[in-house]
Design a protein around this motif. Sequence first.
Motif: not given
Length: 119
Positions: A15-23, A41-45, A47-53
């Motif tokens: 059984i493979e556990t797929p991982t959803l990546t930023k890519a 790519k910029d939009m995903v980055e 989003f994660f910068e906002l959540v992280h910050g």
Amino acid sequence: MNDKISDLMVLLPTIETPTLTKADLSELLFERLGLNKRESKDMVEAFFELVHGSLVDGTDVKLSGFGNFQIRRKAPRPGRNPRTGEAIPIKARNVVTFHASAKLKGMVQGDIPAGEDLE
């Protein structure tokens, strides 16, 4: 009962556990919204910068229909080294917790159709 367990153990390694990546997210934005790859790519980055910050600043993050990321303060407590059994103090620290929304939980459990909007 043991036959069922052994059958399950044989299946588990396959059984493979797929991982959803930023890519992967960037690729989905590229395919579904028609953004170019750089914009995706910029939009995903961003989003994660906002959540992280927000989390680093101590602000909880609520994604409507998906769930909440919260900062929780854990008090200091006594601990034990599992290898030696020696008592060691565990310092106070902040941790990030995630609580899925009722809608997401329902989708995961199969109570709500997966194609439905998360809002």
